[in-house]
Design a protein around this motif. Structure first.
Motif, short mmCIF file in Angstrom:
data_model
loop_
_atom_site.label_atom_id
_atom_site.label_comp_id
_atom_site.label_asym_id
_atom_site.label_seq_id
_atom_site.Cartn_x
_atom_site.Cartn_y
_atom_site.Cartn_z
N LYS A 73 0.85 -1.20 0.00
CA LYS A 73 0.00 0.00 0.00
C LYS A 73 0.88 1.24 0.00
O LYS A 73 1.94 1.26 0.64
CB LYS A 73 -0.87 0.05 1.27
N LEU A 74 0.40 2.26 -0.65
CA LEU A 74 1.01 3.59 -0.56
C LEU A 74 -0.15 4.57 -0.57
O LEU A 74 -0.98 4.54 -1.50
CB LEU A 74 1.95 3.85 -1.75
N ALA A 75 -0.26 5.39 0.44
CA ALA A 75 -1.41 6.29 0.53
C ALA A 75 -1.02 7.61 1.16
O ALA A 75 -0.22 7.66 2.10
CB ALA A 75 -2.53 5.64 1.35
N VAL A 76 -1.59 8.66 0.61
CA VAL A 76 -1.40 10.01 1.14
C VAL A 76 -2.79 10.57 1.47
O VAL A 76 -3.74 10.38 0.67
CB VAL A 76 -0.71 10.91 0.08
N HIS A 77 -2.93 11.20 2.61
CA HIS A 77 -4.22 11.79 2.98
C HIS A 77 -4.69 12.73 1.86
O HIS A 77 -3.89 13.53 1.35
CB HIS A 77 -4.06 12.57 4.29
N ARG A 81 -2.50 15.70 -0.89
CA ARG A 81 -2.02 15.15 -2.17
C ARG A 81 -1.52 16.24 -3.12
O ARG A 81 -1.83 17.39 -2.95
CB ARG A 81 -3.14 14.33 -2.83
N ARG A 82 -0.80 15.80 -4.11
CA ARG A 82 -0.22 16.67 -5.15
C ARG A 82 0.75 17.71 -4.57
O ARG A 82 0.91 18.79 -5.11
CB ARG A 82 -1.30 17.38 -5.97
N LYS A 83 1.39 17.34 -3.47
CA LYS A 83 2.39 18.24 -2.88
C LYS A 83 3.76 17.57 -2.84
O LYS A 83 4.67 18.03 -2.17
CB LYS A 83 1.98 18.61 -1.44
N GLY A 84 3.84 16.40 -3.47
CA GLY A 84 5.12 15.71 -3.52
C GLY A 84 5.34 14.71 -2.39
O GLY A 84 6.41 14.10 -2.29
N LEU A 85 4.33 14.51 -1.53
CA LEU A 85 4.53 13.60 -0.39
C LEU A 85 4.66 12.14 -0.82
O LEU A 85 5.47 11.39 -0.27
CB LEU A 85 3.38 13.74 0.61
N GLY A 86 3.82 11.74 -1.79
CA GLY A 86 3.90 10.36 -2.27
C GLY A 86 5.27 10.07 -2.86
O GLY A 86 5.88 9.03 -2.56
N LYS A 87 5.75 11.00 -3.67
CA LYS A 87 7.08 10.85 -4.29
C LYS A 87 8.17 10.81 -3.21
O LYS A 87 9.08 9.98 -3.26
CB LYS A 87 7.29 12.06 -5.21
N HIS A 88 8.06 11.69 -2.24
CA HIS A 88 9.05 11.77 -1.15
C HIS A 88 9.09 10.46 -0.37
O HIS A 88 10.16 9.89 -0.12
CB HIS A 88 8.68 12.93 -0.24
N SER A 112 -6.95 1.51 -13.66
CA SER A 112 -7.56 2.85 -13.64
C SER A 112 -6.81 3.84 -12.75
O SER A 112 -7.11 5.03 -12.76
CB SER A 112 -9.01 2.74 -13.14
N ASN A 113 -5.85 3.36 -11.97
CA ASN A 113 -5.18 4.23 -11.01
C ASN A 113 -4.04 4.99 -11.69
O ASN A 113 -2.85 4.70 -11.50
CB ASN A 113 -4.67 3.42 -9.81
N THR A 114 -4.42 5.99 -12.45
CA THR A 114 -3.42 6.71 -13.25
C THR A 114 -2.46 7.51 -12.37
O THR A 114 -1.30 7.70 -12.73
CB THR A 114 -4.11 7.65 -14.26
C1 LIG Z 1 -1.17 7.78 -5.54
C2 LIG Z 1 -0.91 8.75 -4.39
C3 LIG Z 1 -0.15 8.00 -3.27
C4 LIG Z 1 -0.03 9.91 -4.88
O1 LIG Z 1 0.34 10.72 -3.78
P1 LIG Z 1 0.67 12.27 -3.94
O2 LIG Z 1 1.35 12.72 -2.69
O3 LIG Z 1 -0.53 13.03 -4.34
O4 LIG Z 1 1.70 12.26 -5.16
P2 LIG Z 1 2.82 13.35 -5.46
O5 LIG Z 1 2.31 14.72 -5.19
O6 LIG Z 1 4.09 12.97 -4.80
O7 LIG Z 1 2.98 13.17 -7.03
C5 LIG Z 1 4.05 12.42 -7.57
C6 LIG Z 1 3.72 12.07 -9.01
O8 LIG Z 1 2.63 11.16 -9.05
C7 LIG Z 1 1.81 11.45 -10.18
N1 LIG Z 1 0.49 11.85 -9.71
C8 LIG Z 1 0.09 12.05 -8.44
N2 LIG Z 1 -1.23 12.36 -8.40
C9 LIG Z 1 -1.66 12.34 -9.67
C10 LIG Z 1 -2.92 12.54 -10.27
N3 LIG Z 1 -4.01 12.84 -9.55
N4 LIG Z 1 -3.03 12.43 -11.62
C11 LIG Z 1 -1.95 12.12 -12.37
N5 LIG Z 1 -0.70 11.92 -11.85
C12 LIG Z 1 -0.57 12.03 -10.52
C13 LIG Z 1 2.50 12.54 -10.95
O9 LIG Z 1 3.37 11.91 -11.87
C14 LIG Z 1 3.28 13.23 -9.85
O10 LIG Z 1 4.41 13.90 -10.34
P3 LIG Z 1 4.27 15.46 -10.74
O11 LIG Z 1 3.73 16.16 -9.53
O12 LIG Z 1 5.67 15.84 -11.06
O13 LIG Z 1 3.31 15.52 -11.88
C15 LIG Z 1 -2.25 9.36 -3.84
O14 LIG Z 1 -3.00 9.86 -4.94
C16 LIG Z 1 -3.11 8.38 -3.05
O15 LIG Z 1 -2.94 8.21 -1.84
N6 LIG Z 1 -4.08 7.72 -3.74
C17 LIG Z 1 -5.03 6.80 -3.07
C18 LIG Z 1 -4.35 5.51 -2.64
C19 LIG Z 1 -3.76 4.76 -3.82
O16 LIG Z 1 -4.39 4.62 -4.86
N7 LIG Z 1 -2.51 4.27 -3.63
C20 LIG Z 1 -1.79 3.56 -4.66
C21 LIG Z 1 -2.12 2.10 -4.73
S1 LIG Z 1 -1.68 1.21 -3.25
#
Ligand SMILES: CC(C)(COP(=O)(O)OP(=O)(O)OC[C@H]1O[C@@H](n2cnc3c(N)ncnc32)[C@H](O)[C@@H]1OP(=O)(O)O)[C@@H](O)C(=O)NCCC(=O)NCCS
Length: 163
Positions: A73-77, A81-88, A112-114
């Motif tokens: 699992k990888l999840a961000v509240h 989101r969209r602040k770089g936390l998932g990437k970090h 579907s999880n783009t």
């Molecule tokens: C997937 C998830 C972890 C991303 O976390 P996040 O902190 O929003 O991601 P980041 O801000 O670090 O984004 C990193 C990259 O991910 C991609 N990305 C993140 N959100 C996106 C979105 N809504 N649409 C398209 N690309 C996205 C982009 O490539 C982004 O890079 P960029 O900012 O340079 O474009 C978050 O959307 C989430 O928790 N989703 C629900 C749980 C889930 O589906 N987890 C994955 C399966 S276990």
């Protein structure tokens, strides 16, 4: 706010309630408290998190066996989101995996999880297969992604992308 200001740590049983609460917010088919409890009790399972002021904002779990790991699992509240936390978080966890001697990382992601797909492929994960109609709730395909952590190139990617 910089991602560096979030505290990165391995989570334990004391984080169980926060994990369950965040999981429910992030996934329609959430893991139960019992599933997290089992995960936290077993040595092969790891859960890392990012906290701000003690509040859990993101977590990532994986299963470790020999020189392989599988992301669970990888999840961000949603509010963060969209602040770089998932990437970090992904970058920090992969750095830890390299230190642990892990050479290969696998995961499955819904077709579907783009957002997640873009995040993982941005780190160099490549698609190696498809499990047709893998998810029982909607018969959606799972895409199998793989990352070789054994090469210098991948280490550089992990270090540069994790911020
Ligand atoms: C997937 C998830 C972890 C991303 O976390 P996040 O902190 O929003 O991601 P980041 O801000 O670090 O984004 C990193 C990259 O991910 C991609 N990305 C993140 N959100 C996106 C979105 N809504 N649409 C398209 N690309 C996205 C982009 O490539 C982004 O890079 P960029 O900012 O340079 O474009 C978050 O959307 C989430 O928790 N989703 C629900 C749980 C889930 O589906 N987890 C994955 C399966 S276990």
């Amino acid at each position: 706010m910089s991602v560096i200001s979030y505290e990165f740590s391995r989570l334990g049983l004391c984080d169980l309630d926060d994990l369950v609460a965040l999981e429910k917010i992030c996934f329609p088919h959430a893991w139960t408290e019992q599933q997290f409890w089992l995960c936290l009790k077993q040595k092969a399972y790891y859960i890392f998190g990012l906290k701000k002021g003690g509040e859990l904002t993101a977590y990532m779990s994986f299963y470790h066996m020999a020189d392989e790991m599988e992301v669970l699992k990888l999840a961000v509240h949603p509010a963060h989101r969209r602040k770089g936390l998932g990437k970090h978080l992904l970058g920090l966890v992969l750095q830890n995996c390299i230190k642990m001697g892990i050479e290969q990382a696998y995961l499955e992601v819904r077709r579907s999880n783009t957002a997640a797909y873009a995040l993982y492929t941005g780190f160099g994960f490549i698609q190696t297969g498809v499990r047709k109609e893998y998810y029982p709730d909607n018969k959606e395909d799972a895409l199998i992604l793989f990352l070789n952590l054994n090469g210098i190139r991948d280490r550089q990617i992990v270090e540069s992308l994790s911020g």
